[in-house]
Design a protein around this motif. Structure first.
Motif, PDB file in Angstrom:
ATOM      1  N   VAL A 145     -36.398  -3.013 -58.095  1.00 42.58           N
ATOM      2  CA  VAL A 145     -37.687  -2.342 -58.222  1.00 42.58           C
ATOM      3  C   VAL A 145     -38.774  -3.408 -58.220  1.00 42.58           C
ATOM      4  N   GLY A 146     -39.830  -3.178 -57.449  1.00 45.27           N
ATOM      5  CA  GLY A 146     -40.942  -4.121 -57.339  1.00 45.27           C
ATOM      6  C   GLY A 146     -40.841  -5.050 -56.136  1.00 45.27           C
ATOM      7  N   ALA A 147     -39.684  -5.075 -55.486  1.00 44.83           N
ATOM      8  CA  ALA A 147     -39.506  -5.951 -54.318  1.00 44.83           C
ATOM      9  C   ALA A 147     -40.293  -5.417 -53.126  1.00 44.83           C
ATOM     10  N   HIS A 148     -40.882  -6.321 -52.352  1.00 50.07           N
ATOM     11  CA  HIS A 148     -41.569  -5.964 -51.107  1.00 50.07           C
ATOM     12  C   HIS A 148     -40.528  -5.983 -49.991  1.00 50.07           C
ATOM     13  N   VAL A 149     -40.518  -4.929 -49.177  1.00 49.18           N
ATOM     14  CA  VAL A 149     -39.582  -4.855 -48.063  1.00 49.18           C
ATOM     15  C   VAL A 149     -40.343  -4.669 -46.759  1.00 49.18           C
ATOM     16  N   THR A 150     -39.727  -5.145 -45.691  1.00 51.33           N
ATOM     17  CA  THR A 150     -40.233  -4.942 -44.336  1.00 51.33           C
ATOM     18  C   THR A 150     -39.223  -4.038 -43.624  1.00 51.33           C
ATOM     19  N   PRO A 151     -39.526  -3.564 -42.438  1.00 53.11           N
ATOM     20  CA  PRO A 151     -38.565  -2.707 -41.735  1.00 53.11           C
ATOM     21  C   PRO A 151     -37.196  -3.370 -41.526  1.00 53.11           C
ATOM     22  N   ASP A 152     -37.157  -4.701 -41.434  1.00 54.94           N
ATOM     23  CA  ASP A 152     -35.895  -5.398 -41.188  1.00 54.94           C
ATOM     24  C   ASP A 152     -35.142  -5.800 -42.453  1.00 54.94           C
ATOM     25  N   THR A 153     -35.716  -5.566 -43.625  1.00 52.71           N
ATOM     26  CA  THR A 153     -35.068  -5.955 -44.874  1.00 52.71           C
ATOM     27  C   THR A 153     -33.795  -5.137 -45.099  1.00 52.71           C
ATOM     28  N   VAL A 154     -32.689  -5.834 -45.391  1.00 46.84           N
ATOM     29  CA  VAL A 154     -31.443  -5.155 -45.739  1.00 46.84           C
ATOM     30  C   VAL A 154     -31.545  -4.761 -47.208  1.00 46.84           C
ATOM     31  N   VAL A 155     -31.375  -3.463 -47.483  1.00 45.48           N
ATOM     32  CA  VAL A 155     -31.514  -2.962 -48.857  1.00 45.48           C
ATOM     33  C   VAL A 155     -30.170  -2.567 -49.468  1.00 45.48           C
ATOM     34  N   GLY A 156     -29.120  -2.549 -48.661  1.00 46.37           N
ATOM     35  CA  GLY A 156     -27.796  -2.196 -49.160  1.00 46.37           C
ATOM     36  C   GLY A 156     -26.785  -2.191 -48.040  1.00 46.37           C
ATOM     37  N   ILE A 157     -25.579  -1.802 -48.384  1.00 48.86           N
ATOM     38  CA  ILE A 157     -24.477  -1.708 -47.426  1.00 48.86           C
ATOM     39  C   ILE A 157     -23.809  -0.357 -47.642  1.00 48.86           C
ATOM     40  N   ILE A 158     -23.410   0.279 -46.546  1.00 45.78           N
ATOM     41  CA  ILE A 158     -22.607   1.497 -46.641  1.00 45.78           C
ATOM     42  C   ILE A 158     -21.264   1.205 -45.993  1.00 45.78           C
ATOM     43  N   GLU A 159     -20.203   1.391 -46.781  1.00 39.15           N
ATOM     44  CA  GLU A 159     -18.851   1.221 -46.254  1.00 39.15           C
ATOM     45  C   GLU A 159     -18.362   2.554 -45.736  1.00 39.15           C
ATOM     46  N   THR A 160     -18.023   2.580 -44.461  1.00 32.47           N
ATOM     47  CA  THR A 160     -17.499   3.780 -43.830  1.00 32.47           C
ATOM     48  C   THR A 160     -16.282   3.386 -43.011  1.00 32.47           C
ATOM     49  N   MET A 161     -15.160   3.999 -43.315  1.00 33.55           N
ATOM     50  CA  MET A 161     -13.914   3.720 -42.600  1.00 33.55           C
ATOM     51  C   MET A 161     -13.608   2.230 -42.571  1.00 33.55           C
ATOM     52  N   LYS A 162     -13.733   1.579 -43.708  1.00 34.82           N
ATOM     53  CA  LYS A 162     -13.430   0.157 -43.901  1.00 34.82           C
ATOM     54  C   LYS A 162     -14.400  -0.778 -43.183  1.00 34.82           C
ATOM     55  N   LEU A 163     -15.492  -0.253 -42.649  1.00 35.08           N
ATOM     56  CA  LEU A 163     -16.514  -1.081 -42.006  1.00 35.08           C
ATOM     57  C   LEU A 163     -17.742  -1.144 -42.900  1.00 35.08           C
ATOM     58  N   MET A 164     -18.295  -2.348 -43.049  1.00 31.69           N
ATOM     59  CA  MET A 164     -19.501  -2.542 -43.849  1.00 31.69           C
ATOM     60  C   MET A 164     -20.708  -2.484 -42.914  1.00 31.69           C
ATOM     61  N   ASN A 165     -21.599  -1.517 -43.161  1.00 31.73           N
ATOM     62  CA  ASN A 165     -22.765  -1.294 -42.311  1.00 31.73           C
ATOM     63  C   ASN A 165     -24.033  -1.601 -43.102  1.00 31.73           C
TER      64      ASN A 165
END
Length: 154
Positions: free
Chosen positions: A99-119
């Protein structure tokens, strides 16, 4: 409808049970325009039971199940696909954003693991993180609100 017109094959049901086995959920109930499928862990936790029926024999008032993104005010970063959402690149590592972090459109904010792949999940918009709406290591649906951003000052 004959047995050759079954909406799901035994392999389809086995695949659904395998996916469910990798989650903390105990049951899944899916109703579509054609059929209703219920898959649940057995009482011993050793396997799954399944029950399905055609829609014409399903419970009255059954509706088509659809993924619906929850309504969240403000600018939200939403899950681009279903899976397990992680806030950090590895267990014990600091989160991508707080909370409080500045983000741009390219900022990675997390990862979603789907079918053993990290996206990676990119912010997609610029702003300041106002709230983290999803806990770490949480199963989420496509379109789920993950992070709410405050609108950048003009």
């Amino acid at each position: 409808m004959s047995k050759t017109d079954l909406p799901l094959t035994p392999e389809d049901v086995a695949e659904i049970a395998a996916i469910l086995a990798g989650t903390p959920y105990d049951r899944l109930d899916v109703t579509t325009a054609r059929f209703r499928l219920r898959v649940a862990r057995d009482d011993a936790g050793d396997g799954f039971t399944q029950d399905w029926s055609y829609t014409d024999t399903a419970a009255p008032g059954a509706t088509v199940v659809a993924a619906v993104a929850e309504i969240e005010p403000g600018i939200c970063i939403r899950a681009p696909l279903p899976g397990t959402f992680y806030r950090a690149p590895a267990p014990g590592a600091p989160p991508f954003v707080e909370v409080g972090a500045h983000v741009t459109p390219d900022t990675v904010v997390g990862i979603i693991e789907t079918m053993k792949l990290m996206n990676p999940v990119h912010a997609g918009v610029a702003g300041v993180v106002e709230a983290i709406l999803t806990n770490d290591a949480t199963m989420i649906a496509k379109g789920a609100a993950l992070i709410r951003l405050a609108e950048p000052a003009a």
